[in-house]
Design a protein around this motif. Structure first.
Motif, PDB file in Angstrom:
ATOM      1  N   VAL A  33       0.854  -1.181   0.000  1.00  0.00           N
ATOM      2  CA  VAL A  33       0.000   0.000   0.000  1.00  0.00           C
ATOM      3  C   VAL A  33       0.890   1.230   0.000  1.00  0.00           C
ATOM      4  O   VAL A  33       1.845   1.315   0.779  1.00  0.00           O
ATOM      5  N   MET A  34       0.586   2.190  -0.870  1.00  0.00           N
ATOM      6  CA  MET A  34       1.339   3.440  -0.915  1.00  0.00           C
ATOM      7  C   MET A  34       0.690   4.432   0.035  1.00  0.00           C
ATOM      8  O   MET A  34      -0.492   4.729  -0.078  1.00  0.00           O
ATOM      9  N   HIS A  35       1.476   4.928   0.976  1.00  0.00           N
ATOM     10  CA  HIS A  35       1.022   5.966   1.898  1.00  0.00           C
ATOM     11  C   HIS A  35       1.768   7.250   1.570  1.00  0.00           C
ATOM     12  O   HIS A  35       2.924   7.208   1.133  1.00  0.00           O
ATOM     13  N   GLU A  36       1.132   8.377   1.791  1.00  0.00           N
ATOM     14  CA  GLU A  36       1.731   9.665   1.437  1.00  0.00           C
ATOM     15  C   GLU A  36       3.098   9.869   2.081  1.00  0.00           C
ATOM     16  O   GLU A  36       4.006  10.425   1.465  1.00  0.00           O
ATOM     17  N   GLU A  37       3.281   9.395   3.298  1.00  0.00           N
ATOM     18  CA  GLU A  37       4.563   9.590   3.985  1.00  0.00           C
ATOM     19  C   GLU A  37       5.700   8.785   3.342  1.00  0.00           C
ATOM     20  O   GLU A  37       6.871   9.023   3.626  1.00  0.00           O
ATOM     21  N   MET A  38       5.381   7.854   2.454  1.00  0.00           N
ATOM     22  CA  MET A  38       6.400   7.074   1.744  1.00  0.00           C
ATOM     23  C   MET A  38       6.951   7.834   0.535  1.00  0.00           C
ATOM     24  O   MET A  38       8.016   7.498   0.027  1.00  0.00           O
ATOM     25  N   TRP A  39       6.222   8.844   0.076  1.00  0.00           N
ATOM     26  CA  TRP A  39       6.600   9.590  -1.111  1.00  0.00           C
ATOM     27  C   TRP A  39       7.813  10.459  -0.834  1.00  0.00           C
ATOM     28  O   TRP A  39       7.908  11.105   0.205  1.00  0.00           O
ATOM     29  N   ARG A  40       8.754  10.491  -1.759  1.00  0.00           N
ATOM     30  CA  ARG A  40       9.991  11.264  -1.603  1.00  0.00           C
ATOM     31  C   ARG A  40      10.034  12.487  -2.519  1.00  0.00           C
ATOM     32  O   ARG A  40      11.078  13.100  -2.692  1.00  0.00           O
ATOM     33  N   GLY A  41       8.914  12.830  -3.123  1.00  0.00           N
ATOM     34  CA  GLY A  41       8.812  14.054  -3.907  1.00  0.00           C
ATOM     35  C   GLY A  41       8.995  13.922  -5.408  1.00  0.00           C
ATOM     36  O   GLY A  41       8.835  14.906  -6.129  1.00  0.00           O
ATOM     37  N   GLN A  42       9.307  12.751  -5.920  1.00  0.00           N
ATOM     38  CA  GLN A  42       9.498  12.580  -7.355  1.00  0.00           C
ATOM     39  C   GLN A  42       8.141  12.440  -8.056  1.00  0.00           C
ATOM     40  O   GLN A  42       7.220  11.844  -7.514  1.00  0.00           O
ATOM     41  N   PRO A  43       8.035  12.912  -9.308  1.00  0.00           N
ATOM     42  CA  PRO A  43       6.782  12.781 -10.037  1.00  0.00           C
ATOM     43  C   PRO A  43       6.548  11.377 -10.589  1.00  0.00           C
ATOM     44  O   PRO A  43       5.425  11.018 -10.914  1.00  0.00           O
ATOM     45  N   GLU A  57      -0.530  12.862 -10.217  1.00  0.00           N
ATOM     46  CA  GLU A  57      -1.664  13.223 -11.053  1.00  0.00           C
ATOM     47  C   GLU A  57      -1.248  14.229 -12.130  1.00  0.00           C
ATOM     48  O   GLU A  57      -1.661  14.129 -13.287  1.00  0.00           O
ATOM     49  N   ALA A  58      -0.404  15.186 -11.748  1.00  0.00           N
ATOM     50  CA  ALA A  58       0.053  16.200 -12.709  1.00  0.00           C
ATOM     51  C   ALA A  58       0.824  15.562 -13.864  1.00  0.00           C
ATOM     52  O   ALA A  58       0.624  15.921 -15.032  1.00  0.00           O
ATOM     53  N   LEU A  59       1.693  14.622 -13.559  1.00  0.00           N
ATOM     54  CA  LEU A  59       2.456  13.950 -14.618  1.00  0.00           C
ATOM     55  C   LEU A  59       1.541  13.080 -15.467  1.00  0.00           C
ATOM     56  O   LEU A  59       1.680  13.031 -16.698  1.00  0.00           O
ATOM     57  N   ALA A  60       0.595  12.394 -14.849  1.00  0.00           N
ATOM     58  CA  ALA A  60      -0.347  11.558 -15.608  1.00  0.00           C
ATOM     59  C   ALA A  60      -1.123  12.414 -16.609  1.00  0.00           C
ATOM     60  O   ALA A  60      -1.310  12.009 -17.762  1.00  0.00           O
ATOM     61  N   GLU A  61      -1.536  13.608 -16.192  1.00  0.00           N
ATOM     62  CA  GLU A  61      -2.266  14.500 -17.097  1.00  0.00           C
ATOM     63  C   GLU A  61      -1.391  14.918 -18.276  1.00  0.00           C
ATOM     64  O   GLU A  61      -1.856  14.958 -19.411  1.00  0.00           O
ATOM     65  N   ASP A  72      -1.518   2.780 -19.342  1.00  0.00           N
ATOM     66  CA  ASP A  72      -2.845   2.834 -18.713  1.00  0.00           C
ATOM     67  C   ASP A  72      -2.654   3.350 -17.305  1.00  0.00           C
ATOM     68  O   ASP A  72      -1.698   2.967 -16.616  1.00  0.00           O
ATOM     69  N   PHE A  73      -3.562   4.171 -16.843  1.00  0.00           N
ATOM     70  CA  PHE A  73      -3.482   4.721 -15.489  1.00  0.00           C
ATOM     71  C   PHE A  73      -4.598   4.140 -14.639  1.00  0.00           C
ATOM     72  O   PHE A  73      -5.735   4.034 -15.089  1.00  0.00           O
ATOM     73  N   ALA A  74      -4.246   3.766 -13.431  1.00  0.00           N
ATOM     74  CA  ALA A  74      -5.229   3.257 -12.471  1.00  0.00           C
ATOM     75  C   ALA A  74      -5.071   4.065 -11.196  1.00  0.00           C
ATOM     76  O   ALA A  74      -3.967   4.154 -10.653  1.00  0.00           O
TER      77      ALA A  74
END
Length: 76
Positions: A33-43, A57-61, A72-74
């Motif tokens: 499971v991805m939790h926000e606190e695991m994110w290191r700031g990369q897109p 989301e910005a990069l997916a757009e 494909d995006f999920a």
């Protein structure tokens, strides 16, 4: 892909090969499971301990606007 998230809960390596640096995990304790606190700031990055590629989301757009057809995006 050179960027990765932090380890998921229960996903810290239980051993690391001194030669090839392969990490072994306890699959029974690891939460995929991805939790926000695991994110290191990369897109764009890998969900550590998996082969899942995560994008913001910005990069997916931007990728969708470019007309990419091999992705494909999920939502997570």
């Amino acid at each position: 892909m050179r960027s990765a998230s932090d380890y998921p809960k229960g996903g810290a390596p239980i051993s690391v090969c001194p030669v090839c640096k392969h990490e072994a995990f306890n699959d029974e304790k690891r939460e995929l499971v991805m939790h926000e606190e695991m994110w290191r700031g990369q897109p764009i990055f890998l969900l550590r301990t998996t082969l899942y590629v995560i994008v913001t989301e910005a990069l997916a757009e931007k990728i969708q606007k470019a007309g990419a057809t091999n992705v494909d995006f999920a939502p997570v």
